[in-house]
Design an enzyme around this catalytic site. Sequence first.
Site, short mmCIF file in Angstrom:
data_model
loop_
_atom_site.label_atom_id
_atom_site.label_comp_id
_atom_site.label_asym_id
_atom_site.label_seq_id
_atom_site.Cartn_x
_atom_site.Cartn_y
_atom_site.Cartn_z
CD GLU A 16 9.29 -25.84 -15.54
OE1 GLU A 16 8.94 -26.37 -16.62
OE2 GLU A 16 8.49 -25.45 -14.67
CG HIS A 77 10.00 -22.73 -20.58
ND1 HIS A 77 8.94 -23.25 -19.88
CD2 HIS A 77 11.05 -23.55 -20.32
CE1 HIS A 77 9.33 -24.33 -19.22
NE2 HIS A 77 10.61 -24.53 -19.48
NE ARG A 107 -2.64 -21.57 -25.69
CZ ARG A 107 -3.80 -21.93 -25.15
NH1 ARG A 107 -4.79 -22.34 -25.93
NH2 ARG A 107 -3.97 -21.91 -23.84
CE1 TYR A 143 -0.92 -29.32 -20.25
CE2 TYR A 143 -0.02 -29.28 -22.48
CZ TYR A 143 -0.30 -28.64 -21.29
OH TYR A 143 0.06 -27.32 -21.13
CG HIS A 147 -4.05 -28.24 -23.26
ND1 HIS A 147 -5.04 -27.33 -22.99
CD2 HIS A 147 -2.88 -27.55 -23.22
CE1 HIS A 147 -4.51 -26.14 -22.79
NE2 HIS A 147 -3.20 -26.24 -22.92
#
Length: 285
Positions: A16, A77, A107, A143, A147
Site C-alpha cells: 500500500e 481505494h 466507508r 479488523y 473496528h
Amino acid sequence: MKISDIYNKKKSLSFEIFPPKKDSELENIDETLKVLCELNPDYISVTFGAGGTSNCNRTIELAKKIKYEYHIEPVVHLTCLHYDKSEIDKFAKILIDEEIQNILALRGDKNPSIQEKGVFKHASDLITYLKSKHDFCFLGACYPECHPESDNKINEMKHLKKKVIAGTEILLSQLFFDNEQFFSFVEECRIADINIPIIPGIMPVINTSQIKRMVTLCGATFPERFQKIILKYENNKKALFDAGIAYALSQVIDLLANDIDGIHLYTMNNPLVASKICEGIRNII
C-alpha cells in the site's frame, strides 16, 4: 486483470502507498515505485482522501502510473461517506476509462469538517450500488481486533458478512501486532461462512511517533514482546528501525508458515521498509 484471479493461482505479495499531498510532488514518487515494483508485487493499493476532487485526481494519477509505466496492477481505494451517487458515478467512469478494475471499497473516516452526504453509510452500500452497474473486483477492509466504532464482535461480524454478500471478493486486514489475534479472527470468519481470501496487513513500526499514531487510530494491542522492543530502543532511531523490521518480519514468516493467502505491506511510501521485508522472505513466499 482482476485481483481475485490471483488467489486462484498463488499466494500474493502486495503493497500500500499513498499519493503525495501536492500534485507537484507526484513525480517524486517514482523513486519509491521503482524500488517497490522491482520487488515484483502482485498489486499495489493506492489510498484515497475524503472530500475533495484533488484527492481523487492524485489517487487516479498514481494508479495510472503504476499500471501503465510499471505494469503492476493497481487497487484504488474509494471512500463513500462524503460522496453522493453522481460523484461516485464520475469516479467509476474514470476507472473504467483507464481500465482499472479493482476497488478497495471503504466507508471512510468520519470528519466533522467535511459534510457527510448520507447516501452511502457503509462500504457495503457502495459495493451494492457499484456492483449493480459495473464489473469491478471489490476488496474490503477487515479488523482482526474489531473496528474502533464497533459495539462488539458479533455486530462486527454481521457487518463484515453483509459486505461479503454485497460482493466483496478479498478482505485486507487492518494492521495488527499479535498474530494470534489474526488467526482467531480468520477462524471466526470461517465459522460465519466468510470463505473468501483474508489477507493480513502488516506495518513495520520504525519510529515512536508512528507507534503513538497507530494506538490512536486503530487501537491495535501491543504484545509484551513488542512492548519490550519499544522500551529498549525508543531513543535509538536506527536500532528501533532494525528492531521494527525484525519484528514485522517475524510476523510475516509466522503467517506464511500458517498457510495464509498472502501478505499486504503498509509501506508508508518507504521503499526500504518493503525491501527489507521482501529480502527476508525471498525464498518463502
